[in-house]
Scaffold this motif. Structure first.
Motif, PDB file in Angstrom:
ATOM      1  N   ASN A 151      13.093 -19.215   8.067  1.00 43.10           N
ATOM      2  CA  ASN A 151      13.243 -18.770   9.436  1.00 43.10           C
ATOM      3  C   ASN A 151      14.702 -18.562   9.766  1.00 43.10           C
ATOM      4  OD1 ASN A 151      14.362 -21.286  10.523  1.00 43.10           O
ATOM      5  ND2 ASN A 151      12.288 -22.108  10.330  1.00 43.10           N
ATOM      6  N   SER A 180       7.375 -14.419  15.520  1.00 38.11           N
ATOM      7  CA  SER A 180       8.551 -14.493  16.386  1.00 38.11           C
ATOM      8  C   SER A 180       8.248 -15.283  17.646  1.00 38.11           C
ATOM      9  CB  SER A 180       9.024 -13.088  16.755  1.00 38.11           C
ATOM     10  OG  SER A 180       8.125 -12.477  17.667  1.00 38.11           O
ATOM     11  N   ARG A 181       9.292 -15.810  18.207  1.00 41.55           N
ATOM     12  CA  ARG A 181       9.206 -16.537  19.480  1.00 41.55           C
ATOM     13  C   ARG A 181      10.595 -16.555  20.083  1.00 41.55           C
ATOM     14  NH1 ARG A 181      11.290 -21.844  18.852  1.00 41.55           N
ATOM     15  NH2 ARG A 181      11.611 -22.416  16.664  1.00 41.55           N
ATOM     16  N   TYR A 190       5.283 -20.206  17.663  1.00 40.86           N
ATOM     17  CA  TYR A 190       5.433 -18.763  17.526  1.00 40.86           C
ATOM     18  C   TYR A 190       4.405 -18.034  18.392  1.00 40.86           C
ATOM     19  CZ  TYR A 190       8.845 -19.251  13.812  1.00 40.86           C
ATOM     20  OH  TYR A 190       9.983 -19.531  13.113  1.00 40.86           O
TER      21      TYR A 190
END
Length: 117
Positions: A49, A96-97, A104
């Protein structure tokens, strides 16, 4: 419309390389993004990540072979995979977040990576 779409998967011989891309549209491009994978018969696991300040994390067993990066202008996340092994076979997904969110929010559909040999 918020959307993540992976590309770059496929079949490769052991020892080969692949680069996965994850293109974000709409609000799906978050400050924190990551790659996950799920091997046949196994649970999904985190691969790598990247956070908004550029810090990255790569799963310990993959360090030295996998790396993650992003292009803000292109709203694209990348996963470079070198020296691939048969045990890297699986479905790879990006997510994604916003970094303040605990989980997420957006997920891609996933893309198959098959390593033979």
């Amino acid at each position: 419309q918020a959307h993540l779409e992976e590309s770059g998967g496929g079949s490769v011989q052991a020892g080969g390389s692949l680069t996965l891309s994850c293109e974000a549209s709409g609000s799906a491009y978050g400050g924190c993004m990551g790659w996950f994978r799920q091997a046949p018969g196994k649970e999904r696991e985190g691969v790598a990540n990247i956070v908004s300040d550029g810090d990255t994390w790569v799963r310990g067993s993959l360090k030295g072979r996998f790396s993650i990066s992003r292009d803000y202008e292109k709203k694209t996340l990348y996963l470079l995979m070198n020296n691939l092994k048969p045990e890297d076979t699986g479905i790879y997904s990006c997510a994604s977040r916003e970094c303040w969110q605990s989980s997420y929010k957006y997920w891609g559909q996933g893309i198959q990576v098959t390593v033979s040999g």
